[in-house]
Enzyme design. Structure first.
Site, PDB file in Angstrom:
ATOM      1  N   GLU A   1      -2.173  -2.381  14.284  1.00  0.00           N
ATOM      2  CA  GLU A   1      -3.551  -2.390  12.562  1.00  0.00           C
ATOM      3  C   GLU A   1      -5.121  -3.219  12.718  1.00  0.00           C
ATOM      4  O   GLU A   1      -6.073  -2.457  11.765  1.00  0.00           O
ATOM      5  CB  GLU A   1      -2.412  -2.966  11.636  1.00  0.00           C
TER       6      GLU A   1
ATOM      7  N   ASN B   1     -10.334 -10.834   6.669  1.00  0.00           N
ATOM      8  CA  ASN B   1     -11.284 -11.390   7.853  1.00  0.00           C
ATOM      9  C   ASN B   1     -11.359 -13.206   8.444  1.00  0.00           C
ATOM     10  O   ASN B   1     -11.372 -13.477   9.647  1.00  0.00           O
ATOM     11  CB  ASN B   1     -12.786 -11.326   7.419  1.00  0.00           C
ATOM     12  N   GLU B   2     -10.789 -13.823   7.923  1.00  0.00           N
ATOM     13  CA  GLU B   2     -10.443 -15.573   7.831  1.00  0.00           C
ATOM     14  C   GLU B   2     -10.051 -16.018   8.848  1.00  0.00           C
ATOM     15  O   GLU B   2     -10.019 -16.151   9.607  1.00  0.00           O
ATOM     16  CB  GLU B   2     -10.241 -16.406   6.086  1.00  0.00           C
TER      17      GLU B   2
ATOM     18  N   SER C   1       0.846  -1.608  -0.024  1.00  0.00           N
ATOM     19  CA  SER C   1      -0.349   0.143   0.251  1.00  0.00           C
ATOM     20  C   SER C   1       0.859   0.980   0.017  1.00  0.00           C
ATOM     21  O   SER C   1       2.155   1.209   0.866  1.00  0.00           O
ATOM     22  CB  SER C   1      -0.919  -0.444   1.057  1.00  0.00           C
TER      23      SER C   1
END
Lengths: 328, 389
Positions: free
Chosen positions: B244, B370-371, B160
């Site tokens: 984070e 999210n897993e 990013s």
């Protein structure tokens, strides 16, 4: 900023948990469902000794309240142990009688509520035509409209029991009654009571959800298929993770509402707790498989209550509308 | 139990509000994922820093105000309510800085943090590799010991901000013989314009180069740019991973402000009879309120010295899904205008919904998918047994 239960409040909740765990509530619930209120009345008395009902009664009527944070903590435990009876209705009736300001009625009932000697049911226009557990209550307070304004009635009679999806919730229509008060004070007190009922129901729902997650977590750890506990499968884990997530983000809304009792805050808590408990119940049933689908297995006591509490004292849709209406 | 702010916190809020009102750019800045927008956002960081508003929670010697967690949350509420620009240096401020505070040397903090606070050096993250995403410990880029430092080789991806940033940080395999994948990794920082670094920008869904691939070919890094002990990089990186996911990356102010804007849009656009959309707007309001209260509960725990630990995974799943739902609701409210890019001249004046939606879609993927977060919730909060992923 101290947005956490303090040590005393946590200890109060633990005390109730121990009291209820020792009380074999599943047997109490099953007796209550058949109309045998004896064990439920005994349990009610012990809850009163622990101070649960006094939380909703002001000090001048021999109570401790109103203490909404403690009340929420207590109702979470009541839901967690599936305690039957007109619990929400009794504390909401206390709020109504206190707010109404009719001294005779307040003096007649509030000290008895605090002491656990009076079980009351309540029927308000906003919440539908039924009174919960009227056959186990000492009296039912009813608000209805007559001509220009609202009136508060007191009755001891009710129609036949209309079975709920939750066998422990015995619904009936109140019959007749004598007038206690009339006018705008009744309307205002009824709105206040409905808010407190929604708030206590949200807390109770959160506790039901907590029990469902606890029981399901324990089950998937010991239930083996394909040679391993089913709780080691990712799809099972993720469903339970989502269940916990829903509860943990409903909880702060409940306690946020406890600090204000503002209608929009209560409505937000009711939506979140009601939606969470129902989703958690679906997950609990699915992860238990066929055993969870039986009336005999105790999980059913919480599964069916989850569905009932989702709509009781404020449907999700009505509460959402309230949240937006009050934004100003 | 209370949600009360102190007089000091209230005063801090008013200070922040007044400063933002006086300094906010007259028009929204161009997207920070473009060269022009990146420069404009860097200038905004400089302006924030000039009055010590860029890193309020840091100690004063590094450019901060020594703000408490609650003050920081208050600042963020004001920042997003004002509609202030996105933070181009968030990888540095939210990810690298906490690591330097915990594991860096005083020399590193003095050299790196003030330049980060002022926007002079903008940071990119360099975690993922083509073969190592959720299974980050399998990474293969290497750091080889040479006289006075290390030589980096390999490939990083999905970095990013790397298309326009100045420097990057990440993990490299320094001991290929280590007995476990997560051992033998070293946490290093490197310039993106160093000899041997090739940056290939990658267009995200809307085509903007929000991230990049990095090719590293014998890139020299001096010893002073290693954080923590060589070989301990995994522990160094994980000790601040909660930052984070948890309290610092996505503050509640972001979502309460977005929910307020959504309600405004709903009042302007909605068919009152459409209760399905009304319910979704209400859910966004309720969700943002829940996230705010949840975070204040966490802040209260931190103030008591408690650790949040795996609970930060609850946080990350919640805000990432809330963000998507909120933006999808806005686009549905806009009806036929909902498909317009923010670049369209017909796009709603108080727009940003299209780019916000695009950005929201990345939320469940970055900062640990999210897993992975749900695995952490199930295993560490509920105590379910580990199994095959």
């Amino acid at each position: 900023m101290q947005f956490l239960l303090d040590a005393e409040q946590r200890e109060f909740a633990r005390t109730l948990d121990r009291l209820l765990a020792a009380g074999d509530t599943p047997a109490v619930v099953r007796a209550w469902s058949t109309g045998d209120h004896g064990p439920g009345r005994l349990l009610w008395g012990r809850l009163a000794e622990a101070g649960v009902f006094a939380l909703a009664v002001p000090e001048k009527y021999e109570g401790l309240g109103l203490l909404p944070v403690e009340l929420a903590a207590a109702f979470v435990e009541l839901g967690r142990h599936a305690v039957p009876g007109p619990l929400v209705e009794t504390v909401a009736a206390a709020a109504l009688l206190d707010r109404l300001g009719v001294a005779a009625a307040a003096e007649e009932w509030l000290p008895h509520i605090a002491a656990g000697e009076a079980r009351l049911s309540l029927c308000l226009p906003a919440a539908g035509p039924y009174a919960l557990d009227a056959d186990a209550a000492d009296a039912v307070f009813v608000v209805d409209s007559e001509g220009e304004g609202d009136r508060l009635l007191l009755t001891r009679e009710s129609g036949p029991v209309q079975p709920s999806v939750d066998p422990a919730r015995r619904l009936s229509r109140p019959v007749g009654g004598s007038v206690v008060a009339r006018g705008p004070e009744v309307t205002e007190a009824a709105a206040h009571a409905a808010g407190l009922a929604a708030f206590a129901t949200a807390a109770q729902a959160l506790g039901v959800g907590q029990a469902l997650v606890e029981r399901t977590t324990a089950y998937v750890k010991q239930r083996a298929q394909f040679g391993v506990p089913i709780g080691s499968f990712q799809t099972v884990k993720h469903q339970l993770a989502d269940a916990l997530l829903r509860l943990e983000f409903a909880r702060p809304l409940l306690f946020g509402a406890a600090l204000t009792l503002e209608p929009a805050d209560v409505a937000a808590a009711k939506v979140a707790c009601g939606e969470a408990v129902y989703a958690v119940a679906r997950t609990a049933l699915q992860l238990h498989g066929a055993i969870g689908y039986t009336a005999e297995y105790d999980l059913s006591l919480w599964l069916t209550k989850a569905r009932a509490l989702r709509s009781a004292w404020g449907t999700p849709s009505a509460c959402r509308a309230r949240v937006l209406a009050d934004l100003g | 139990m209370d949600l009360a702010f102190t007089a000091e916190e209230d005063a801090f809020r008013l200070d922040a509000r007044a400063w933002l009102a006086a300094h906010l750019p007259a028009a929204p800045l161009p997207s920070l994922e473009t060269a022009e927008g990146f420069a404009a956002h860097r200038a905004w960081e400089r302006e924030l820093a000039a009055d010590r508003w860029s890193v309020v929670s840091w100690p004063e010697p590094y450019g901060g105000r020594g703000a408490s967690v609650v003050q920081w949350l208050v600042f963020e509420e004001e920042y997003f309510a004002a509609g202030a620009p996105g933070r181009v240096n968030q990888n540095g401020i939210n990810l690298l800085a906490p690591t330097l505070f915990e594991h860096g040397t005083e020399e590193q903090r003095a050299r790196i943090l003030p330049a980060m606070a002022s926007g002079e050096v903008i940071w990119a993250q360099a975690w993922s590799e083509p073969g190592s995403g959720s299974d980050l410990a399998s990474l293969r880029s290497t750091a080889t010991r040479v006289d006075g430092g290390w030589l980096l080789n390999g490939q990083k991806t999905w970095s990013s901000r790397a298309a326009f940033a100045d420097r990057a940080f990440g993990l490299f395999r320094s001991d290929p013989g280590a007995d476990r994948p997560h051992r033998g990794l070293t946490y290093l920082m490197f310039p993106l314009d160093a000899a041997g670094v090739t940056v290939r920008p990658i267009g995200r869904l809307d085509g903007k180069p929000a991230f990049a691939e990095l090719f590293l070919d014998d890139v020299f890094v001096p010893d002073q740019d290693v954080i923590g002990e060589p070989g301990q990089g995994w522990a160094v990186a994980m000790s601040t991973a909660g930052n984070e996911r948890g309290l610092t990356l996505r503050s509640p102010g972001r979502f309460t402000a977005a929910a307020d804007r959504l309600v405004t849009l709903w009042r302007e656009q909605a068919d009152p009879a459409d209760t399905a959309l009304r319910d979704r707007v209400a859910d966004a309001v309720i969700g943002a309120r829940a996230y705010r209260l949840f975070t204040y509960a966490h802040a209260s725990k931190l103030a008591q010295g408690a650790d949040i630990g795996a609970e930060s995974s609850l946080n990350k799943v919640y805000w990432s899904e809330l963000d998507i739902a909120l933006h999808e609701t806005a686009l549905d409210l806009l009806g036929p205008l909902g498909e317009l890019s923010d670049a369209a001249s017909d796009a709603p004046a108080h727009g940003g919904w299209a780019e916000g939606w695009t950005f929201s879609l990345a939320g469940p993927i970055y900062a640990g998918t999210n897993e992975i977060q749900r695995d952490i919730i199930a295993e560490r909060l509920l105590g379910l047994p580990k199994g095959r992923r």
